[in-house]
Design an enzyme around this catalytic site. Structure first.
Site, mmCIF file in Angstrom:
data_model
loop_
_atom_site.group_PDB
_atom_site.id
_atom_site.type_symbol
_atom_site.label_atom_id
_atom_site.label_comp_id
_atom_site.label_asym_id
_atom_site.label_seq_id
_atom_site.Cartn_x
_atom_site.Cartn_y
_atom_site.Cartn_z
ATOM 1 N N TYR A 38 0.840 -1.200 0.000
ATOM 2 C CA TYR A 38 0.000 0.000 0.000
ATOM 3 C C TYR A 38 0.879 1.254 0.000
ATOM 4 O O TYR A 38 0.665 2.177 -0.779
ATOM 5 C CB TYR A 38 -0.922 -0.013 1.227
ATOM 6 C CG TYR A 38 -1.868 1.161 1.283
ATOM 7 C CD1 TYR A 38 -3.123 1.101 0.688
ATOM 8 C CD2 TYR A 38 -1.498 2.343 1.922
ATOM 9 C CE1 TYR A 38 -3.987 2.171 0.728
ATOM 10 C CE2 TYR A 38 -2.350 3.426 1.961
ATOM 11 C CZ TYR A 38 -3.600 3.337 1.363
ATOM 12 O OH TYR A 38 -4.446 4.421 1.401
ATOM 13 N N GLU A 115 -29.846 -2.439 15.474
ATOM 14 C CA GLU A 115 -28.403 -2.125 15.463
ATOM 15 C C GLU A 115 -28.070 -1.327 16.712
ATOM 16 O O GLU A 115 -28.951 -0.737 17.330
ATOM 17 C CB GLU A 115 -28.026 -1.356 14.192
ATOM 18 C CG GLU A 115 -28.717 -0.030 14.072
ATOM 19 C CD GLU A 115 -28.730 0.519 12.630
ATOM 20 O OE1 GLU A 115 -28.484 -0.244 11.686
ATOM 21 O OE2 GLU A 115 -29.006 1.711 12.485
ATOM 22 N N LYS A 117 -26.994 1.578 19.238
ATOM 23 C CA LYS A 117 -27.043 3.032 19.220
ATOM 24 C C LYS A 117 -25.647 3.514 19.590
ATOM 25 O O LYS A 117 -25.204 3.393 20.725
ATOM 26 C CB LYS A 117 -28.070 3.551 20.226
ATOM 27 C CG LYS A 117 -28.232 5.061 20.163
ATOM 28 C CD LYS A 117 -29.459 5.487 20.980
ATOM 29 C CE LYS A 117 -29.792 6.955 20.799
ATOM 30 N NZ LYS A 117 -28.727 7.880 21.144
ATOM 31 N N ASP A 119 -22.540 5.730 20.571
ATOM 32 C CA ASP A 119 -22.445 6.901 21.437
ATOM 33 C C ASP A 119 -21.421 7.878 20.861
ATOM 34 O O ASP A 119 -20.261 7.887 21.248
ATOM 35 C CB ASP A 119 -22.057 6.472 22.851
ATOM 36 C CG ASP A 119 -22.463 7.512 23.873
ATOM 37 O OD1 ASP A 119 -23.079 8.530 23.478
ATOM 38 O OD2 ASP A 119 -22.170 7.320 25.057
ATOM 39 N N TYR A 227 -25.950 4.872 9.243
ATOM 40 C CA TYR A 227 -27.219 4.218 9.579
ATOM 41 C C TYR A 227 -28.417 4.830 8.872
ATOM 42 O O TYR A 227 -29.552 4.638 9.305
ATOM 43 C CB TYR A 227 -27.450 4.197 11.090
ATOM 44 C CG TYR A 227 -27.283 5.541 11.766
ATOM 45 C CD1 TYR A 227 -28.127 6.600 11.475
ATOM 46 C CD2 TYR A 227 -26.277 5.744 12.708
ATOM 47 C CE1 TYR A 227 -27.979 7.825 12.089
ATOM 48 C CE2 TYR A 227 -26.120 6.963 13.332
ATOM 49 C CZ TYR A 227 -26.976 8.000 13.014
ATOM 50 O OH TYR A 227 -26.825 9.213 13.623
ATOM 51 N N LYS A 316 -32.759 2.103 25.526
ATOM 52 C CA LYS A 316 -31.517 2.545 26.158
ATOM 53 C C LYS A 316 -30.998 1.543 27.186
ATOM 54 O O LYS A 316 -31.773 0.864 27.856
ATOM 55 C CB LYS A 316 -31.748 3.895 26.866
ATOM 56 C CG LYS A 316 -32.259 4.974 25.942
ATOM 57 C CD LYS A 316 -31.136 5.642 25.202
ATOM 58 C CE LYS A 316 -30.436 6.584 26.133
ATOM 59 N NZ LYS A 316 -30.075 7.847 25.511
ATOM 60 N N CYS A 410 5.939 10.878 51.614
ATOM 61 C CA CYS A 410 5.307 9.633 51.178
ATOM 62 C C CYS A 410 4.316 9.170 52.239
ATOM 63 O O CYS A 410 4.675 9.064 53.404
ATOM 64 C CB CYS A 410 6.361 8.547 50.943
ATOM 65 S SG CYS A 410 5.617 6.931 50.636
ATOM 66 N N CYS A 413 6.001 5.625 53.705
ATOM 67 C CA CYS A 413 7.299 5.532 54.381
ATOM 68 C C CYS A 413 7.836 6.889 54.813
ATOM 69 O O CYS A 413 8.914 6.980 55.388
ATOM 70 C CB CYS A 413 8.311 4.826 53.484
ATOM 71 S SG CYS A 413 8.883 5.864 52.120
ATOM 72 N N CYS A 428 7.763 8.939 45.242
ATOM 73 C CA CYS A 428 8.426 8.712 46.519
ATOM 74 C C CYS A 428 9.876 8.336 46.214
ATOM 75 O O CYS A 428 10.146 7.558 45.304
ATOM 76 C CB CYS A 428 7.721 7.573 47.254
ATOM 77 S SG CYS A 428 8.686 6.891 48.601
ATOM 78 N N CYS A 434 10.665 1.834 50.997
ATOM 79 C CA CYS A 434 9.229 2.121 51.115
ATOM 80 C C CYS A 434 8.451 0.812 50.988
ATOM 81 O O CYS A 434 8.526 0.140 49.958
ATOM 82 C CB CYS A 434 8.813 3.093 50.015
ATOM 83 S SG CYS A 434 7.056 3.447 49.988
HETATM 84 S S1 IVH Z 1 -31.319 6.633 13.493
HETATM 85 C C1 IVH Z 1 -34.706 9.218 12.313
HETATM 86 N N1 IVH Z 1 -29.515 4.847 14.228
HETATM 87 O O1 IVH Z 1 -29.066 8.772 18.097
HETATM 88 C C2 IVH Z 1 -33.710 8.369 12.981
HETATM 89 N N2 IVH Z 1 -29.473 6.999 15.252
HETATM 90 O O2 IVH Z 1 -31.521 10.095 19.290
HETATM 91 C C3 IVH Z 1 -32.426 9.049 13.133
HETATM 92 N N3 IVH Z 1 -27.666 7.302 16.858
HETATM 93 O O3 IVH Z 1 -29.074 11.838 16.414
HETATM 94 C C4 IVH Z 1 -31.402 8.343 13.856
HETATM 95 N N4 IVH Z 1 -26.775 5.298 16.610
HETATM 96 O O4 IVH Z 1 -26.870 10.584 16.651
HETATM 97 C C5 IVH Z 1 -30.002 6.098 14.396
HETATM 98 N N5 IVH Z 1 -27.967 3.210 14.742
HETATM 99 C C6 IVH Z 1 -28.445 4.447 14.913
HETATM 100 C C7 IVH Z 1 -27.850 5.367 15.810
HETATM 101 C C8 IVH Z 1 -28.412 6.631 15.955
HETATM 102 C C9 IVH Z 1 -26.685 6.472 17.230
HETATM 103 C C10 IVH Z 1 -27.866 8.663 17.387
HETATM 104 C C11 IVH Z 1 -27.917 9.732 16.331
HETATM 105 C C12 IVH Z 1 -29.215 10.452 16.529
HETATM 106 C C13 IVH Z 1 -29.601 10.064 17.905
HETATM 107 C C14 IVH Z 1 -31.101 10.033 17.989
#
Ligand code: IVH
Length: 673
Positions: A38, A115, A117, A119, A227, A316, A410, A413, A428, A434
């Site tokens: 690469y 899927e 969610k 963070d 997504y 959640k 410390c 000791c 220390c 110690c």
């Molecule tokens: S779908 C209309 N899929 O969650 C649906 N959101 O509370 C739009 N997020 O602003 C969101 N993973 O930042 C969707 N697999 C997922 C997600 C996801 C994280 C977040 C996204 C969104 C917030 C909605």
């Protein structure tokens, strides 16, 4: 000057190849060429572009980091608003959601795409004729910020889509996040440099995306998972959401490897349970599961309420952050004398685990948080990371709350403390005087990868030091059975076993011995490098900094730690006494049977082997130049699978990695001798 047609063609071909291999590596995790191949292609392109700069296009793989920092971000309006999701906080709310969906659709059973969610932060990417032209934050849903320069630096975001069905216009939506490992490394670096750390991967991702200088963003380990879609032109969409996601994947976009389709609320809950159980082992943070009605016609029929779709819900997970009270701050002394503040907390359950201590890293961190005993604090626990204090709830601070004072002596000791110039740690100076450092050193000395003294656990070492029975590693080998049998939770039998284990541990190898000495920043890899290059203990003890820095991976700081260690008479005495007590290794073992027959090959060892321990198996491979890592990835060449191999074996099978059972592995070792 006209550019020869041949050159133009070559440049185009290089760009196409690099873009494709980039996607294979960062998006699909299935590279087809080696890193060096690469690099060769990339260098060739860079050289051609240097010679013919007029050929450079913004989507060239050489152009990820744009030139100059911005003064501020421009605004972007989202023609199709970026919505949020309704939440389900428990099983009942999830069932309610499903019931309403079924009522509205007038059907008995609904298919849901499921899927994690992620963070992180929602981001929109716009591709025109396959070329990435814009990246934007969600903002308030209708107007976001133009972060094109920054998203371009994310390796898993293609600058150019691949495949046959490239649309005229495609807006892709997804989440930008920072994987946990990258987050920890970023914070470790910040701690060392005394700069600001981030409270969690999400904040780190947000801070990195909001950099005005894309060169800074480029150093941050960001990733993106897609997504959904926004605006499109000239696209014939499939009937199902899951098919849309598969299509995005085929265009070279990263989508969730955990995505699946489930039927009805029961299967939604099963998926939720399954992922909850695996949550701590995922390489990124997730805060729940998103369920979306899979049929796009059904989605349309359901429509929206205020700013959220009726066809989707976020189930959640319990919060990873909770509030509690900081009772006090204690100072602990580590093996190398580093003094670390530890927060003692009013016990609180965070995501199902009771937390009563949290790390505070160092005094700078205490100042930064301005945390004081009695404060209400927010603690956070993520994956297997040690709990941390994220922030102080200042509105709840009581009047008399006093700042934490840095210790002057410390705490164990009472020796003097030093804070080397430019460093954040306080140390220390007591060394083996110690008892805290003595304890930690002995624990390290006895550990599996060091002298491997079976049965000499932490509790036992605490007793040996507290009862003043052992002052140095060598004295462990002077212990007698009666002495040991007198300790708590020890009996005649366990004492005999420990004596035998001490005896067995005397036969070792030089790498382990050097590692066991506990020289600051000399881990297993450094110990191995020292032995490979210097061969004997005497040579290592007498090497000066010039010789040491000549060894790959040994920098000036580590070199100074090594020479500093062996300059001290008491450390040389420890080495001499250990040898006098009978610790030994075969001098030239590593020099003799060392080869590079496995160099460039990457191994992972899992399960239980009957002929040797995993550490021994690893040593045997390293001796022949192999690389041995802890986790299976597409870069792994072989998995050595003993009895009871679990998830690593299944992952290797999935990735089509060669698997060696114990007998195949022993045969391989034999063939190397
Ligand atoms: S779908 C209309 N899929 O969650 C649906 N959101 O509370 C739009 N997020 O602003 C969101 N993973 O930042 C969707 N697999 C997922 C997600 C996801 C994280 C977040 C996204 C969104 C917030 C909605």
């Amino acid at each position: 000057m006209k550019i020869p047609e041949k050159i133009v063609k070559r440049i185009e071909s290089l760009r196409e190849q690099l873009n494709y291999h980039n996607i294979l590596y960062y998006v699909y995790d299935t590279p087809e060429i080696t890193d060096s191949e690469y690099d060769r292609l990339l260098r060739e392109l860079q050289e051609l572009e240097k010679e013919y700069p007029q050929t450079i296009t913004p989507d060239s793989p050489t152009q990820r980091v744009g030139s100059s920092p911005l003064k501020s971000f421009g605004e972007v309006s989202h023609k199709i608003p970026m919505l949020s999701l309704a939440n389900a906080m428990n099983e009942e709310e999830l069932r309610d959601f499903d019931r309403k969906v079924r009522e509205n659709l007038d059907t008995d059973l609904v298919n849901y795409a499921a899927e994690p969610k992620m963070d992180g932060l929602a981001v929109s990417l716009v591709y025109e004729k396959g070329v990435l032209v814009r990246g934007a934050t969600r903002g308030d849903g209708s107007t976001g910020e133009d972060i094109t320069q920054n998203v371009r630096t994310i390796k898993s975001v293609p600058l150019h889509l691949i495949g046959k069905r490239i649309p005229d216009l495609l807006e892709v939506r997804g989440e930008v996040f920072m994987p946990i490992k990258g987050f920890q490394e970023l914070n470790d670096r910040a701690l060392k440099e005394g700069s600001k750390t981030f409270a969690n991967p999400r904040n780190a991702a947000a801070g990195s995306l909001r950099q005005l200088d894309p060169a800074v963003t480029a150093t941050r380990p960001l990733d993106m998972i897609c997504y959904g879609i926004g605006e499109t032109a000239n696209v014939h969409l499939p009937a199902l959401y899951s098919e849309v996601i598969d299509w995005l994947a085929s265009l070279g976009l990263r989508v969730s490897p955990e995505r699946t389709v489930v039927v009805g609320a029961e299967q939604c809950l099963e998926y939720y349970k399954d992922l909850s159980a695996r949550r701590a082992r995922l390489p990124y943070e997730i805060d729940g599961i998103v369920f979306k009605v899979n049929d796009l016609a059904q989605q349309e029929k359901l429509g929206f309420v205020s700013r959220a779709p009726r066809w989707a819900i976020a189930h959640k997970f319990p919060a990873q952050e909770e509030m509690t009270i900081l009772r006090s701050v204690d100072f602990q002394v580590g093996r190398t004398g580093a003094i670390t503040p530890v927060a003692r907390l009013e016990p609180v359950s965070v995501g199902g685990v009771v937390v009563s201590n949290a790390t505070l890293h160092n005094m700078d961190e205490i100042r930064r948080l301005d945390v004081r005993p009695g404060d209400t604090v927010i603690v956070r626990r993520a994956g297997d990371v040690i709990p941390q204090i994220v922030s102080v709830v200042l509105s709840r601070r009581s009047k008399g709350a006093r700042q934490v004072k840095a210790p002057t002596k410390c705490p164990v000791c009472h020796s003097e403390l030093i804070k080397p110039e430019g460093q954040t740690v306080i140390r220390c100076t007591g060394g083996l005087f110690c008892s805290a450092q003595r304890k930690e050193l002995l624990k390290h000395f006895a550990s599996r990868k060091a002298m491997d003294i079976d049965g000499l656990g932490d509790k036992l070492i605490d007793q040996l030091i507290d009862k003043d029975m052992v002052h140095s590693p060598a004295e462990l080998y002077r212990l007698e059975k009666d002495q040991l049998a007198s300790l708590d939770r020890m009996a005649e039998k366990s004492a005999s076993r420990l004596i035998a284990a001490l005896e067995t541990s005397k036969k070792t190898n030089l790498e382990r011995f050097i590692y066991a000495l506990g020289i600051r920043e000399v881990g297993e890899a450094t110990a191995r490098a020292l032995v490979q290059h210097l061969s004997t203990l005497d040579a290592i003890m007498d090497a000066d900094e010039e010789v040491l820095t000549g060894i790959p991976d040994v920098g000036p700081v580590v070199a100074a730690n090594i020479t500093g260690f062996f300059r001290q008479k008491h450390n040389r005495d420890v080495v001499r006494e250990l040898l006098a007590m009978g610790v030994f290794w075969e001098q030239d073992r590593s020099a003799e049977s060392h080869s590079d027959q496995l160099s460039g090959q990457s191994f992972v060892i899992t399960g239980t082997l009957s002929a040797m321990s995993r550490t021994e198996a690893r040593d045997a491979l390293l001796l022949h130049g192999a690389k041995v890592t802890g986790s299976v990835s597409s870069k792994t060449d072989y998995l050595v699978a003993g009895e009871k191999s679990g998830s690593k074996l299944s992952k290797a099978e999935q990735l089509g990695i060669r698997i060696l059972d114990e007998s195949a592995f022993l045969q391989l070792l034999d063939s190397l001798k």
